[in-house]
Design an enzyme around this catalytic site. Structure first.
Site, mmCIF file in Angstrom:
data_model
loop_
_atom_site.group_PDB
_atom_site.id
_atom_site.type_symbol
_atom_site.label_atom_id
_atom_site.label_comp_id
_atom_site.label_asym_id
_atom_site.label_seq_id
_atom_site.Cartn_x
_atom_site.Cartn_y
_atom_site.Cartn_z
ATOM 1 N N CYS A 11 45.005 50.812 16.883
ATOM 2 C CA CYS A 11 46.017 49.805 17.199
ATOM 3 C C CYS A 11 47.209 49.868 16.236
ATOM 4 C CB CYS A 11 45.386 48.418 17.157
ATOM 5 S SG CYS A 11 46.321 47.177 18.087
ATOM 6 N N ASP A 140 37.108 39.781 15.241
ATOM 7 C CA ASP A 140 38.034 40.164 14.176
ATOM 8 C C ASP A 140 37.935 39.183 13.020
ATOM 9 O OD1 ASP A 140 40.031 41.550 12.877
ATOM 10 O OD2 ASP A 140 41.587 41.139 14.363
#
Length: 226
Positions: A11, A140
């Site tokens: 990412c 996360d």
């Protein structure tokens, strides 16, 4: 360990060179951030990069508290194949996006492991599992300054015990503080469906380190096969 191939996302891409680096290393998906961040890209920048990438690679847009109109227009204009919705996005957002953009759009919902007590996280996980428009949940970590890309890992052992072990058929993606040195251990402990990395493979915020990207993907693949 699941027999399904590990899903790997690199990412925070800001250039075609970095996105191609991830593709060449063997990543399944590349991510683009559309929220305030050193890695933020414009819709035009993302569209330009995506137009040069293979169709077989997923292109995921990261949104933090964005509205339906913004996400919809960004997906259509840039060529994204999926979205990642961070914390305060409304619960009905995946449903609305699925209705507008169809089942081909992969929808990831973010759950911040340290954001609340285990009971609350389990309730959220059950809610996500019941939503047919959510394809996977990205677990996360976050800090007071950033909802992702922090370089800070959550407690894998606790996460395995409290949510990963009870995921059932729900696909869980491990993120937060992963890097080439620890991704194998994270996979061993959590046994996730996928892994996601940002800062752990960077030379500087928004700029990837070729060696780290290649090493991360290689070590993640090797860890799943053990």
């Amino acid at each position: 360990m699941s027999l399904s191939p590990l899903w790997i996302k690199i990412c925070g891409n800001t250039s075609l060179a970095d996105a191609r680096l991830a593709v060449d290393a063997g990543a399944d998906a590349v991510g683009f951030v559309f929220a305030p961040s050193p890695r933020r890209v414009t819709v035009a920048e993302a569209a330009s990069i995506i137009s040069h990438l293979p169709k077989t690679v997923e292109k995921i847009g990261v949104f933090v508290d964005a509205g339906l109109a913004e996400i919809y227009s960004t997906v259509r204009a840039s060529g994204l194949t999926g979205v990642q919705l961070h914390f305060d996005a409304a619960g009905e957002m995946p449903v609305k996006l699925g209705e507008r953009l169809g089942p081909a759009l992969r929808i990831l919902r973010v759950l911040h492991f340290e954001a609340g007590p285990a009971k609350k996280l389990k309730v959220q996980l059950v809610e996500h599992a019941r939503n047919p428009h959510i394809d996977a949940v990205l677990v996360d970590s976050r800090t007071a300054k950033a909802p992702g890309g922090t370089g800070v890992a959550f407690d894998w052992t606790k996460a395995r015990r409290t949510i990963f072990a009870d995921a059932g058929k729900l696909k869980l993606i491990a993120a937060g503080g992963l890097n080439p040195a620890n991704v194998a251990q994270a996979i061993k402990v959590l046994e996730p469906w996928g892994v996601d990395v940002v800062s752990g493979v960077e030379a500087a915020p928004g700029r990837k380190d070729p060696h780290k990207v290649e090493e991360f993907v290689a070590r993640a693949r090797a860890a799943q096969q053990k």
